[in-house]
Design a protein around this motif. Sequence first.
Motif, PDB file in Angstrom:
ATOM      1  N   GLU A 187      12.892   9.533  -1.093  1.00  0.00           N
ATOM      2  CA  GLU A 187      12.707  10.407  -2.248  1.00  0.00           C
ATOM      3  C   GLU A 187      13.092   9.705  -3.561  1.00  0.00           C
ATOM      4  O   GLU A 187      12.360   9.803  -4.560  1.00  0.00           O
ATOM      5  N   GLU A 188      14.205   8.983  -3.569  1.00  0.00           N
ATOM      6  CA  GLU A 188      14.666   8.351  -4.800  1.00  0.00           C
ATOM      7  C   GLU A 188      13.728   7.238  -5.233  1.00  0.00           C
ATOM      8  O   GLU A 188      13.356   7.146  -6.410  1.00  0.00           O
ATOM      9  N   ILE A 189      13.335   6.364  -4.309  1.00  0.00           N
ATOM     10  CA  ILE A 189      12.449   5.262  -4.683  1.00  0.00           C
ATOM     11  C   ILE A 189      11.073   5.798  -5.065  1.00  0.00           C
ATOM     12  O   ILE A 189      10.405   5.243  -5.950  1.00  0.00           O
ATOM     13  N   ALA A 190      10.638   6.903  -4.449  1.00  0.00           N
ATOM     14  CA  ALA A 190       9.356   7.509  -4.818  1.00  0.00           C
ATOM     15  C   ALA A 190       9.413   8.013  -6.259  1.00  0.00           C
ATOM     16  O   ALA A 190       8.451   7.847  -7.031  1.00  0.00           O
ATOM     17  N   ARG A 191      10.534   8.621  -6.636  1.00  0.00           N
ATOM     18  CA  ARG A 191      10.674   9.118  -8.007  1.00  0.00           C
ATOM     19  C   ARG A 191      10.624   7.961  -9.011  1.00  0.00           C
ATOM     20  O   ARG A 191       9.962   8.050 -10.049  1.00  0.00           O
TER      21      ARG A 191
ATOM     22  N   ALA B 299       0.838  -1.210   0.000  1.00  0.00           N
ATOM     23  CA  ALA B 299       0.000   0.000   0.000  1.00  0.00           C
ATOM     24  C   ALA B 299       0.869   1.254   0.000  1.00  0.00           C
ATOM     25  O   ALA B 299       0.562   2.242  -0.686  1.00  0.00           O
ATOM     26  N   GLU B 300       1.955   1.227   0.756  1.00  0.00           N
ATOM     27  CA  GLU B 300       2.861   2.373   0.792  1.00  0.00           C
ATOM     28  C   GLU B 300       3.515   2.582  -0.565  1.00  0.00           C
ATOM     29  O   GLU B 300       3.641   3.722  -1.041  1.00  0.00           O
ATOM     30  N   ALA B 301       3.905   1.489  -1.227  1.00  0.00           N
ATOM     31  CA  ALA B 301       4.527   1.592  -2.551  1.00  0.00           C
ATOM     32  C   ALA B 301       3.539   2.160  -3.568  1.00  0.00           C
ATOM     33  O   ALA B 301       3.906   3.017  -4.390  1.00  0.00           O
ATOM     34  N   LEU B 302       2.285   1.704  -3.528  1.00  0.00           N
ATOM     35  CA  LEU B 302       1.278   2.208  -4.464  1.00  0.00           C
ATOM     36  C   LEU B 302       0.975   3.674  -4.202  1.00  0.00           C
ATOM     37  O   LEU B 302       0.768   4.461  -5.151  1.00  0.00           O
ATOM     38  N   GLY B 303       0.959   4.063  -2.921  1.00  0.00           N
ATOM     39  CA  GLY B 303       0.727   5.469  -2.594  1.00  0.00           C
ATOM     40  C   GLY B 303       1.836   6.366  -3.102  1.00  0.00           C
ATOM     41  O   GLY B 303       1.589   7.468  -3.608  1.00  0.00           O
ATOM     42  N   LEU B 304       3.066   5.910  -2.989  1.00  0.00           N
ATOM     43  CA  LEU B 304       4.197   6.689  -3.516  1.00  0.00           C
ATOM     44  C   LEU B 304       4.152   6.749  -5.040  1.00  0.00           C
ATOM     45  O   LEU B 304       4.538   7.759  -5.645  1.00  0.00           O
TER      46      LEU B 304
END
Length: 404
Positions: free
Chosen positions: A386-390, A369-374
């Motif tokens: 920040e990097e993985i979110a980008r 869920a956190e990965a999908l939200g990012l």
Amino acid sequence: MTGLMREGDPVRRLEVLRGTTPPRPHDARAIAALAANPGCSRRALMDGAGIDKDAAARHLGFPAPFGQSPFAITRGNAFETLVKADGCAELLRMLRELLGLPIAEVAYHDVENVGAHLRHAHTRALIDRAARDGGEGAPSPEAGAGATAPPATETAGPGEAVSTAGTLYDHPLLSLRIAGHTAYLEPDVVAFQLGGRFRIVEIKSFPVIDGQADPSSVAAAARQAAVYVLALRTMLEELGHDPLMVAHDVILVCPENFANRPVATLVDVRKQLAVLRRQLDRMTTLDRLLDGLPDELTFDLRPDEDGRPTRPVAELSDALRRTTARYAPDCLSTCDLCFFCRDEARQEGASDLLGRQVRDELGGVASVAEALGLADGTRDPAEGQEEIARLLRNAERLRRECLT
């Protein structure tokens, strides 16, 4: 290697974790499984305390479907008998081809002939004699198999003179200290050949088809063989010999194609050895993991007089959840608690369910869920994300472009 069986608080804490049941002995498969998931604190604690994970999983309602079918066991035994027939004549043929051995015959010792209670001591005596006789004038451990030596003389039975230029030890019994407990291990064959080198021979019944075998089966065999290599090196070191007399490349014997004709290949187990050593060292220094647990925490099943567990399932489940697991799909083939940990990961929506590679690439992102939200921008990245979110947002953008 130092063990935990010494006076002090860690010993008492591990006994409390285990409870009233005696410690479960480790075999080679169980020890090899330690290297399959070295980052799992739950497994390290339970194995360090000698807890029966299979009994715990069954009581929790999550039994693991481990074990071979009777057909597979029969097939494996028949193949091993074929390889070892006539004093390992077929194995010697493969060793000549694989290692370029110039010897015509070897000595053969079936250590099992001395009786179960003497096998470990007899194995130590045989290995010690071979190391003393063969180590003189031997090349360095990094020398190849092409060194030469005088032909070996074949012997008939225990107690007779042995030429150790080429000797096969069948049913040897090694030992290894696991968190203070002694585990006894039986490799298929230990081959002592030229120039003072020992080699572990591992016989498996999975096929090699067109020169290729199932990667997961080979990896499991390599981890198990690494346990034997470490145990034999430990024995040699205890006897005052160079542990590197044991080669790091083991001989894996499997049936070729769809026939029962055996074929041998060398498998380098240095990586598995390194992981195994780290995990065993970790199990002998469990103080840090124990310090994070409540003093009264226990995984005791509280068996009755008939051995049936009486502890409430919810209570045992809560106790296990106090420890940190590192679930991965690979656990389904190596750990008795795999289904329990998978259920826990599903309830938490953990990224562990996606496999080790995805989990490691996600870095500090703990849940799906956190990965999908990012990825869709509905969640702001925390510090360090920040990097993985980008990267996740770029992946989501590409996915939408492909769908439109």
